[in-house]
Design an enzyme around this catalytic site. Structure first.
Site, PDB file in Angstrom:
ATOM      1  N   GLU A   1       0.830  -1.143  -0.098  1.00  0.00           N
ATOM      2  CA  GLU A   1       0.031   0.109   0.117  1.00  0.00           C
ATOM      3  C   GLU A   1       0.976   1.343  -0.014  1.00  0.00           C
ATOM      4  O   GLU A   1       1.822   1.226   0.989  1.00  0.00           O
ATOM      5  CB  GLU A   1      -0.800  -0.012   1.427  1.00  0.00           C
ATOM      6  CG  GLU A   1      -1.917   1.281   1.429  1.00  0.00           C
ATOM      7  CD  GLU A   1      -2.604   1.373   2.665  1.00  0.00           C
ATOM      8  OE1 GLU A   1      -3.615   1.683   2.704  1.00  0.00           O
ATOM      9  OE2 GLU A   1      -2.371   0.557   3.376  1.00  0.00           O
TER      10      GLU A   1
ATOM     11  N   LYS B   1      -8.998   3.536  -2.769  1.00  0.00           N
ATOM     12  CA  LYS B   1      -9.306   2.998  -1.815  1.00  0.00           C
ATOM     13  C   LYS B   1     -10.700   3.284  -1.428  1.00  0.00           C
ATOM     14  O   LYS B   1     -10.737   4.639  -1.355  1.00  0.00           O
ATOM     15  CB  LYS B   1      -8.267   3.166  -0.855  1.00  0.00           C
ATOM     16  CG  LYS B   1      -8.650   2.149   0.498  1.00  0.00           C
ATOM     17  CD  LYS B   1      -7.521   2.582   1.606  1.00  0.00           C
ATOM     18  CE  LYS B   1      -7.784   1.670   2.986  1.00  0.00           C
ATOM     19  NZ  LYS B   1      -6.590   1.577   3.771  1.00  0.00           N
TER      20      LYS B   1
ATOM     21  N   CYS C   1      -5.713  -2.806   2.018  1.00  0.00           N
ATOM     22  CA  CYS C   1      -5.648  -2.496   3.363  1.00  0.00           C
ATOM     23  C   CYS C   1      -7.091  -2.999   4.055  1.00  0.00           C
ATOM     24  O   CYS C   1      -7.636  -4.265   3.392  1.00  0.00           O
ATOM     25  CB  CYS C   1      -5.231  -1.347   3.989  1.00  0.00           C
ATOM     26  SG  CYS C   1      -4.563  -1.319   5.761  1.00  0.00           S
TER      27      CYS C   1
END
Length: 306
Positions: free
Chosen positions: A41, A128, A162
């Site tokens: 990430e 995200k 994540c």
């Protein structure tokens, strides 16, 4: 098919050094005959470590503003020179690449997972969907545009970032596209990857590849406002890269501390075998009862009508 997670230290807020590190690991991957490699990430140009530890919610704080400005300056653009160089290397080395980046769009930074194909260049850019907790002070909220799988060899591959890997509908959006290999990318911690990597593998009957980074205090630029406050962060980010098989068992359990390619050979036949008794988007789905609608439009800040 051979896959790998590039578990490495991120050159923090230094996009030029970050590109060099990506190229180094791409060459290692090509030398090891790896077909797909995933970087953690925001590997380029770094995770916003400072927010949690320095009172990031203080309104109009001059040091927080300086920190954000430095973070924004170090972010990259999808059509910028950094990703252009990396895409050229992916093309030449023929290693499909998932790369976590801090994407700059005007004054906003998105946490973005870029999919780069040897044949098509940047074929996906997934922002995200929901930054986690204090991350919302730094990153913009993403959209569904990048909820797509890509063909790599004979497999359909998708990726999430994540904690959005814990979002059931985001996972299902990829399963519904026939995902065979799931890539999850993390800032770097075995405490984050230990449960979800195996869970996704077992739920989706997929191979599950987790990529986590390492962090060193020495990587923080000397002029960063909160450098001293981050001195103890290195021990919290120990990698945790791992690979689980479609039966939920470890192929490679979480790796802690080592800077290296975490590599596994995977067999597409194992995916097909495990779907004999469970396929969450196939014979075990009930589309007549439960349906998912995914909006993959990328919203614009304004619509102009002349």
């Amino acid at each position: 098919m051979r896959v790998a997670a590039a578990q490495a230290r991120c050159p923090w807020l230094d996009p030029a050094a970050g590109v060099a590190k990506v190229l180094e690991f791409l060459h290692r991957a090509a030398a090891d005959r790896i077909d797909l490699v995933a970087f953690p990430e925001t590997f380029l140009s770094g995770y916003p470590f400072w927010v949690e530890r320095t009172g990031g919610a203080r309104f109009d704080d001059p040091d927080q503003k300086r920190a954000y400005a430095a973070y924004l300056d170090a972010a990259v653009e999808l059509d910028g020179p950094e990703l252009r160089v990396i895409a050229e290397a992916v093309r030449d080395l023929k290693v499909f690449t998932y790369l976590g980046v801090t994407e700059r769009v005007r004054g906003t930074v998105y946490c973005t997972l870029v999919a780069i194909s040897p044949d098509g260049g940047i074929v996906g850019a997934h922002r995200k969907l929901m930054p986690t907790h204090e991350e919302r002070l730094v990153w913009g909220v993403g959209d569904g545009h990048g909820l797509r799988t890509h063909r790599v060899g004979g497999l359909a591959v998708g990726g999430l970032v994540c904690w959005e890997n814990w979002m059931p509908l985001a996972r299902h959006a990829l399963y519904a596209q026939g995902e065979d290999l799931h890539v999850s990318v993390w800032p770097g911690s075995s405490r984050l990857t230990g449960d979800i990597t195996r869970f996704i593998a077992l739920e989706g009957r997929v191979y599950s590849l987790a990529a986590g980074a390492l962090f060193s205090y020495a990587d923080i630029p000397a002029g960063f406002p909160f450098r001293d406050e981050l001195a103890d962060q290195a021990s919290r980010y120990d990698g945790g890269s791992a690979v689980a098989g479609p039966d939920g068992r470890w192929v490679v359990p979480p790796v802690s501390g080592d800077e290296r390619l975490v590599t596994a050979d995977i067999d597409p036949a194992a995916v097909r075998a495990e779907r004999q008794n469970f396929d969450p988007a196939g014979h075990y789905a009930r589309a007549d009862v439960l349906r998912l609608r995914v909006d993959r439009r990328r919203p614009a800040p304004a619509e102009f009508v002349d």
